[in-house]
Structure formats: structure tokens, C-alpha cells
Motif scaffolding. Structure first.
Motif, mmCIF file in Angstrom:
data_model
loop_
_atom_site.group_PDB
_atom_site.id
_atom_site.type_symbol
_atom_site.label_atom_id
_atom_site.label_comp_id
_atom_site.label_asym_id
_atom_site.label_seq_id
_atom_site.Cartn_x
_atom_site.Cartn_y
_atom_site.Cartn_z
ATOM 1 N N ASP A 23 2.530 -5.966 -9.044
ATOM 2 C CA ASP A 23 2.738 -5.026 -10.144
ATOM 3 C C ASP A 23 1.376 -4.675 -10.736
ATOM 4 N N PHE A 24 1.173 -3.402 -11.072
ATOM 5 C CA PHE A 24 -0.107 -2.983 -11.626
ATOM 6 C C PHE A 24 0.045 -1.608 -12.267
ATOM 7 N N PHE A 38 2.451 -12.251 -7.285
ATOM 8 C CA PHE A 38 3.133 -13.517 -7.023
ATOM 9 C C PHE A 38 3.345 -13.606 -5.511
ATOM 10 N N ASN A 46 -6.893 -9.667 -15.393
ATOM 11 C CA ASN A 46 -7.445 -8.564 -16.182
ATOM 12 C C ASN A 46 -8.644 -7.966 -15.459
ATOM 13 N N ASP A 69 -3.881 -4.247 -15.389
ATOM 14 C CA ASP A 69 -2.659 -5.056 -15.573
ATOM 15 C C ASP A 69 -2.045 -5.485 -14.243
ATOM 16 N N HIS A 125 5.382 -10.191 -4.765
ATOM 17 C CA HIS A 125 5.628 -9.335 -5.923
ATOM 18 C C HIS A 125 4.282 -8.816 -6.405
ATOM 19 N N ASP A 156 9.808 -18.886 -14.022
ATOM 20 C CA ASP A 156 8.619 -19.399 -14.700
ATOM 21 C C ASP A 156 8.441 -20.906 -14.532
ATOM 22 N N GLN A 187 -0.481 -7.969 -11.509
ATOM 23 C CA GLN A 187 0.308 -9.192 -11.341
ATOM 24 C C GLN A 187 0.652 -9.345 -9.862
ATOM 25 N N PRO A 196 -6.293 -17.066 -10.626
ATOM 26 C CA PRO A 196 -4.903 -17.306 -10.214
ATOM 27 C C PRO A 196 -4.492 -18.736 -10.509
ATOM 28 N N ARG A 233 0.307 -17.486 -8.382
ATOM 29 C CA ARG A 233 0.594 -16.413 -9.334
ATOM 30 C C ARG A 233 -0.710 -16.000 -10.006
ATOM 31 N N TRP A 234 -0.887 -14.694 -10.080
ATOM 32 C CA TRP A 234 -2.095 -14.181 -10.720
ATOM 33 C C TRP A 234 -1.730 -12.999 -11.611
ATOM 34 N N ALA A 235 -1.900 -13.209 -12.920
ATOM 35 C CA ALA A 235 -1.770 -12.132 -13.902
ATOM 36 C C ALA A 235 -3.171 -11.892 -14.434
#
Length: 503
Positions: free
Chosen positions: A206-207, A175, A151, A171, A204, A58, A173, A125, A147-149
Motif C-alpha cells: 500500500d502506498f 507486509f 516514511n 506512506d 500486501h 496485528d 506499507q 522493517p 512488516r514495513w510501514a
């Protein structure tokens, strides 16, 4: 009695309300909470190894590595532009995905596939740092940490027979550390012709994936399978040295034309030229040049008192565009005391030539090519020339491909025998003087670069130092793009690009 009780109740409410509010206000202001504890801040050095490792991802890259620059300005820019970037990116996704979806329509009982909703959401992002590489090439190389988290609201509707199945992506994510090349740099806005993106490591991703309202990613084993599939697909397409190229400008318009071959011209003879001298003869010579070239034209020797001269002289001209360029031939009568008289002219389009094949032309000389001129009824004679166009070899043919070490060694060995053997075949040396810095001298108002090759001098515009580069070094490497320390200069540096092309 009822009236009195009602009146007393209203009066009590009107008096009690302000008194209660005042009492509550003073109680809130002057009372001190007893159950609130001060937050304990632990210094970083007191964390154990496991805690530090969990926090490390982080931490922004500009904190962990001095190579990365802090780019808060870029995050602010992207945040303000995100509503517009969202629409632009989604439009690109729609246009890119449309032909892909079309391939599946009619298969597996699929009748239609389309995005029911497509938005990347409200969260842009974040750039955790930016690394910028200095190269000698005409390009800009960036390596951002992204990095992109998000919605996003992405719903894909698949019409299967009579049913419609909706697949929703939630959801997300991502990286990633891409390497971005902006190249080549050109003097036309936005100053680069294309964007080339490569991933330096596996991203990385994730979803969540909802089908018919249920999260299918919660199915045991499916999450890992999807993750591995995505990593393999991304690696095969965009993992370095693979790349994604996005054209921005038309390179045929902005790119500087480089030589593509050599035109061999043999001026053989002329026949029945005009008589320009008092004795009924002429002193002819031929001047030749390629259209679109600013360099001075070349010319043959003068043949005194001759109407049917023979030259048999050879010339080499650099060709940049064989489809549009033409060879201009002009025959003049040399005059010792005045200007030379033009006897006739003619042109030969290079697209009439077949590469590596000699072709003889017998040309009828004309007065001019101006269509407004009156037709010339007087014959001006003929000119015989032999032309051969030898295009340069492709770089892959002349030099070893990257990574082919054995071929590279063989080429290097065969090309380093001697300068004589190197320069015996036809070729062109392309020299680009890009920049110079830290040069010193008495005058700095008009510095220029002078190039000397076999006695022929070319200069850009005060000499403040020099550097010597052998032709063999250029030929053996195929191309040099280096910065050299200037000789006879304390701190001067010159940036030169040289390329050798053979026919």
C-alpha cells in the motif's frame, strides 16, 4: 507620586511571584484530579468474533504459531544497522533502475529519468517472527514475517520535453512472508554462496503517489488498478516457485568440483624403449593418473624382457575439469630387488579431446618436464594410447524434470529392470558422508565411515554401526540425500548423500 507607584508595583511583583509559584506547587501536588477515569482493560476472551478478527493481523506470528521463533534480537540489529542498510539498498536500487530508465529515454518525448531523492526513511522493517526449516541439503532455509510501514523520501523526476514532472512515493506499507534460501553452504565467509528469495503468498503493498503535489491514488478506480497490477507483476517474478537469486560469492571458487565425465584410456603398445637390463631388455609397465587427483595412480601389467611391449589394457579415470586436467603417462622398468627405473614420460591435455570421439596418440617419451634439465639427446621410444572422453549427462537428460510425472514414471520403469542393466553403462557413484550422531561404542575418539563397493573399500578415518544402500536405489532416484538409522546401533544416525551420474 509616579516614582512611589512604580516602586510599589515592582515590590508587589517580587513578593507576589514566589508566593504564587509556591501556592501553585502545593495545589498541584496535593490536589486530586476528579475528571480522570481509570482505563478499562477487557480480557481477550470477552471480545466478540469481529473484534478478534480485526486484531488478529496485528498479533506477531510467534504468538499465533509455534513454528515461528521470536526474533527481538534481529529487530534490534536491523534498527541499529538501518541507516547503513538504507544507503546500501538505495545504491542497489539506483544501479538496478539505471538501465531500465535508459530504455525509456527517447521514447514518448522523455528526455531524462532519474531519482531526485531516494531514501527509505528512518523507520526500519519489523520482523514478526522467523521460521527455520531443517533440510538434508547444504542450505539454510528461513521464512521471516516482515512488516514495513515506512516514511520514505522517494522522488522520481521525469523530464518530458521542456517540463519536469516529479513523482513522489509516500506512506508505504509492505507486509510479506518471503522464503529465503542461503545456499550452498561453503567453508568461506559468509558461509553461503547466494541468497534465493521467493514469496510464499502475495504480499500486501500500500502506498500513496503524488504527482505535481496531488495524490493520484485518490482518483476513483486507480488505486485498485495499481494494486492488482503490482500483485500480478510480483507474482510473475518472485511468487514461488519463481525466485530472485542474489549472488554473494563466486561459486567457481568456493564450490567443490564434482566429476563431470569419464576418461577411457586404452594403453596399446610401446616401441623402441630404453634397454635397462643386463641382457639388453627391459620389464616395462605404464603408470597413469590425472592431474589434480589425489587417489593412487593405475598401472598396466609388466611385460618381461620386452622393448616393444603390447598391453591393450583399458582403464577408466574420473574427470573433474577437462579444460585444465592432463593425463600423465609414465613408463617404468620393473626391478625385483630395487626401485623401478623411469624409462620416459609424457602428458596429454584433455582439452585436445572431442567428447565421445576416440583419438589415438603416438607419444614421444621424454626424460622429464623440468625445463632446467639438460636436453635428452637419447631417444626413449614411443607410447601409443587411445583416449575417449565421455561427459556425464546433464541431470535434465538423465532424470525427469520436477513436475513431469509421466516422464518420471517412464524413467523409473526403464531403470529398475535389473541391477545388471543399471550398471552396464558407464557411470560414477558420488558418495558424500556428511555427518553422524548418537553413535555408541567403547571408544569415541576416532570414529570413521567405511564405504564398500564391489570389494573396494574407502574409509574416512572405529566402526560403530553400518547401513546398506543398494546401487539400484541410487540410480533409480538419480540422487539420495537421506539420514539412515545405523544397524547394530541403538540410536546412531548417519547422513549420506549419493548421486549417480551416467555418460
Amino acid at each position: 507620586m509616579g516614582f512611589v507607584s512604580t516602586f510599589v508595583g515592582i515590590l508587589g511583583f517580587c513578593i507576589g511571584l514566589p508566593i504564587g509559584l509556591a501556592a501553585g506547587f502545593f495545589f498541584f501536588i496535593y490536589s486530586k484530579p476528579k475528571d480522570v477515569e481509570e482505563q478499562v482493560v477487557t480480557p481477550l476472551q470477552e471480545f466478540d468474533t469481529d473484534t478478534l478478527l480485526s486484531v488478529l493481523p496485528d498479533i506477531p506470528n510467534w504468538v499465533k504459531s509455534p513454528d515461528y521463533e521470536r526474533v527481538d534480537w534481529l529487530n534490534s540489529f536491523v534498527s541499529d544497522m538501518w541507516p547503513y542498510l538504507d544507503k546500501a539498498i538505495c545504491n542497489t536500487i539506483r544501479s538496478t533502475a539505471k538501465p531500465m530508465f535508459a530504455d525509456y529515454i527517447g521514447k514518448y518525448q522523455i528526455k531524462d529519468i532519474d531519482f531526485e531523492n531516494l531514501s527509505l526513511g528512518t523507520l526500519p522493517p519489523t520482523f514478526y517472527g522467523m521460521k527455520v526449516y531443517e533440510t538434508n541439503e547444504k542450505q539454510l532455509v528461513l521464512e521471516p514475517a516482515i512488516r514495513w510501514a515506512g516514511n520514505p523520501n522517494i522522488v522520481l523526476a521525469v523530464k518530458l520535453m521542456s517540463a519536469k514532472i516529479r513523482v513522489q512515493l509516500v506512506d508505504v506499507q509492505v507486509f510479506a512472508n518471503p522464503r529465503i534460501h542461503l545456499k550452498p553452504l561453503v567453508p568461506t565467509f559468509p558461509c553461503f554462496a547466494s541468497i534465493v528469495v521467493s514469496l510464499m503468498e502475495q504480499p500486501h503493498v500500500d502506498f500513496g503517489l503524488k504527482v505535481l503535489g496531488g495524490d493520484v491514488m485518490s482518483i476513483p478506480g486507480l488505486y485498485r488498478l495499481v494494486q492488482e497490477t503490482i500483485k500480478k507483476q510480483v507474482a510473475s517474478l518472485y511468487h514461488w516457485p519463481q525466485s530472485l537469486e542474489i549472488p554473494i560469492l563466486d561459486t567457481s571458487i568456493v564450490a567443490v568440483q564434482k566429476p563431470v565425465g569419464i576418461l577411457h584410456v586404452k594403453v596399446i603398445r610401446a616401441m623402441k624403449l630404453l634397454k635397462m637390463d643386463l641382457l639388453g631388455t627391459s620389464d616395462p609397465y605404464v603408470k597413469l593418473r590425472l592431474s589434480g587427483v589425489k587417489r593412487p595412480s593405475k598401472k598396466t601389467s609388466v611385460k618381461k624382457r620386452n622393448l616393444n611391449p603390447e598391453w591393450n589394457e583399458d582403464f577408466k579415470l574420473i574427470v573433474k575439469d577437462p579444460e585444465t586436467q592432463v593425463l600423465e603417462l609414465q613408463v617404468y622398468d620393473w626391478d625385483k630387488f630395487g626401485g623401478d627405473d623411469k624409462l620416459g614420460m609424457q602428458v596429454v591435455p584433455l582439452n585436445q579431446l572431442t567428447p565421445h570421439e576416440a583419438k589415438v596418440f603416438t607419444l614421444d617419451l621424454l626424460k622429464s618436464f623440468d625445463v632446467n634439465d639438460s636436453p635428452d639427446k637419447k631417444p626413449r621410444g614411443q607410447l601409443v594410447v587411445e583416449l575417449t572422453f565421455d561427459p556425464f549427462k546433464l541431470e535434465s537428460e538423465s532424470f525427469a524434470a520436477p513436475g513431469d510425472e509421466m516422464m518420471s514414471k517412464q524413467n523409473s520403469l526403464s531403470k529398475s529392470l535389473s541391477n545388471a542393466s543399471i550398471t552396464s553403462e558407464g557411470g560414477a557413484l558420488l558418495v558424500s558422508v556428511i555427518s553422524a550422531k548418537d553413535v555408541e561404542g567403547e571408544h569415541h575418539t576416532n570414529p570413521y565411515a567405511q564405504i564398500v563397493f564391489r570389494g573396494e573399500k574407502k574409509k574416512t578415518m572405529e566402526s560403530l554401526g553400518f547401513v546398506e544402500i543398494t546401487l539400484a536405489d541410487v540410480v533409480n532416484n538419480g540422487r539420495l540425500n537421506e539420514k539412515y538409522n545405523l544397524i547394530n546401533s541403538k540410536n546412531g544416525i548417519i547422513h549420506v548423500e549419493l548421486e549417480w551420474q551416467t555418460v
